[in-house]
Design an enzyme around this catalytic site. Structure first.
Site, PDB file in Angstrom:
ATOM      1  N   ALA A 118      18.348  26.026 118.397  1.00 16.59           N
ATOM      2  CA  ALA A 118      19.788  26.111 118.654  1.00 16.59           C
ATOM      3  C   ALA A 118      20.046  27.106 119.773  1.00 16.59           C
ATOM      4  CB  ALA A 118      20.524  26.535 117.384  1.00 16.59           C
ATOM      5  N   PHE A 119      20.799  26.681 120.791  1.00 17.70           N
ATOM      6  CA  PHE A 119      21.175  27.554 121.895  1.00 17.70           C
ATOM      7  C   PHE A 119      22.620  27.999 121.695  1.00 17.70           C
ATOM      8  CE2 PHE A 119      17.624  25.182 123.515  1.00 17.70           C
ATOM      9  CZ  PHE A 119      16.938  26.094 124.305  1.00 17.70           C
ATOM     10  N   ASP A 120      22.884  29.266 121.998  1.00 20.68           N
ATOM     11  CA  ASP A 120      24.205  29.809 121.680  1.00 20.68           C
ATOM     12  C   ASP A 120      25.233  29.542 122.765  1.00 20.68           C
ATOM     13  OD1 ASP A 120      23.169  31.457 123.585  1.00 20.68           O
ATOM     14  OD2 ASP A 120      23.881  33.313 122.691  1.00 20.68           O
ATOM     15  N   LYS A 121      24.843  28.972 123.884  1.00 22.75           N
ATOM     16  CA  LYS A 121      25.836  28.673 124.921  1.00 22.75           C
ATOM     17  C   LYS A 121      25.339  27.515 125.773  1.00 22.75           C
ATOM     18  CE  LYS A 121      25.745  32.881 126.565  1.00 22.75           C
ATOM     19  NZ  LYS A 121      24.685  33.569 125.834  1.00 22.75           N
TER      20      LYS A 121
END
Length: 433
Positions: free
Chosen positions: A358-361
């Site tokens: 999961a990437f936060d941006k």
């Protein structure tokens, strides 16, 4: 005022010494491979039906420098382990290769005119492979540390500090970055690197923080908002109050964290060390039992010695000594070249268990090169709109400005000069065409 902690930068002479050691080790690995190659060649020729074997004296000349010069590190490390009452892979390499070398020497001297079975190639190849593995491991660490060096160099060497005079006026003084202290106010002009972590006290700008966040587009910063040392200032002049400098800055902490993590061993390597403490005495015991069993049962002590040596040589964990460092080299090396710093070998080993990332941006996953997707002119003249926009952006280095100019260039539009251009941080740009 208390002295600030020492900076995390590595002196140039230390870098040069490390580079020299790495090159010297690469040369030794290459020499070991060159000396071992003629010893392995007969085995490679056998499937082709070519029977060729170098004479005993030549095998001895090739194997001796590998055994006692290039393999000296295994003798030293094995001796230290023996004195400490433990066993490790280096001790097993020293025992196995010494046994193969000694047996070959004895067999050759017993029948110097004939063609006895010699095992010089086993000793030389094991040493060459394990040294190659250790060199690959150090190379992997160097690649990650090289990426850290590029982070260190993002900080400027000089900084302009604003000092209040007795009459109340403010004066700028040029100083070395090492002289900057927490609480000092530094002036950062457009296009310059931010010297330290701090808070903006004057001005507005855009800051490129991709070195830490991966965010491809600059972010707006104004009074009261934090900025990070090493980030690139955009179009506005700002004054920041330093909150963390030198070794206490966020960038230095990251460098220090990764450096300390690089000194750790992967869980697999720790497991190998624990096994070696039991494995080495067990192998020596099995080899001794093999020698006694064959000798007492058959009376052929030469065959017994050969089988005992075979146990020692085969037990050399050159697969772990080569495969584990090679895997670490490939993983951390590829990641470092792509700007990804792996915290430690344990994190890399756990990576195989991941099913979802999961990437936060979303900005992290872009190419970092915006492209003009569409345009809509109120009067329907899209070409005139693009020409006006390109004129306003012609003097800007902002990524969005470059996207507009690229779109204009693709349509062959040469923007007219614009006047009174002024950047509005967080809003855009304005001017008169």
């Amino acid at each position: 005022r208390l002295p600030e902690p020492a900076d995390a930068a590595v002196p140039a002479d230390a870098d040069a010494a490390a580079e020299a050691r790495h090159r010297a080790e690469a040369r030794r690995v290459g020499i070991a491979a060159l000396l071992a190659a003629p010893l392995v060649l007969p085995m490679l020729l056998m499937p082709l039906g070519i029977e060729w074997m170098p004479p005993g004296w030549l095998q001895w000349l090739l194997a001796t420098p590998v055994q006692f010069w290039l393999g000296a590190r295994f003798y030293r490390a094995g001796w230290h382990a023996l004195r400490a009452g433990s066993g490790n892979m280096d001790l097993l390499v020293a025992l196995g290769t010494s046994a193969a070398y000694g047996l070959s020497l004895y067999t050759w001297w017993s029948d110097p005119q004939g063609m006895p079975h010699l095992y010089f190639e086993s000793a030389a190849v094991v040493i060459a492979l394990v040294r190659l593995g250790k060199w690959l491991e150090s190379r992997a660490k160097r690649q990650t540390l090289a990426a850290l060096d590029s982070l260190r160099r993002l900080r400027p060497e000089r900084v302009r500090v604003r000092i209040a005079q007795p009459d109340g006026t403010l004066h700028e003084v040029d100083r070395a970055l090492a002289e900057l202290r927490a609480g000092d106010e530094a002036v950062v002009r457009p296009g310059e690197r931010i010297p330290a972590d701090g808070v903006v006290v004057e001005g507005r700008t855009h800051v490129d923080e991709s070195l830490l966040t991966g965010e491809s587009l600059p972010v707006a910063r104004e009074i009261g908002q934090p900025v990070t040392g090493g980030a690139l200032n955009g179009e506005g002049l700002i004054v920041l109050r330093a909150t963390a400098v030198g070794a206490e800055s966020q960038l230095a902490r990251i460098v220090r964290l990764v450096e300390s993590a690089q000194a750790k061993k992967a869980p697999l390597q720790k497991l190998v060390d624990r096994i070696s403490a039991v494995f080495v005495p067990a192998v020596v015991a099995v080899a001794l039992l093999t020698w006694l069993a064959w000798g007492l049962a058959g009376g052929d002590w030469q065959a017994a010695t050969l089988n005992a040596v075979a146990v020692l040589v085969i037990a050399c964990p050159c697969a772990l000594g080569l495969a584990t460092p090679a895997a670490l080299m490939v993983g951390t090396g590829l990641a470092a070249r792509r700007g990804v710093l792996v915290r430690d070998p344990e994190a890399l080993e756990h990576l195989r268990k991941l099913a979802v990332v999961a990437f936060d941006k979303t900005g992290t996953l872009t190419e970092g090169r915006p492209r003009l997707a569409s345009r809509h002119a109120g009067d329907g003249d899209d070409a005139a709109l693009l020409a006006d926009a390109a004129a306003l952006q012609s003097g800007s280095e902002h990524p969005l400005a470059r996207a507009v100019l690229a779109a204009a260039g693709a349509r062959g539009i040469s923007p007219a000069p614009a006047a009174d251009i002024r950047a509005e941080p967080g809003r855009g740009i304005e001017g008169r065409v």
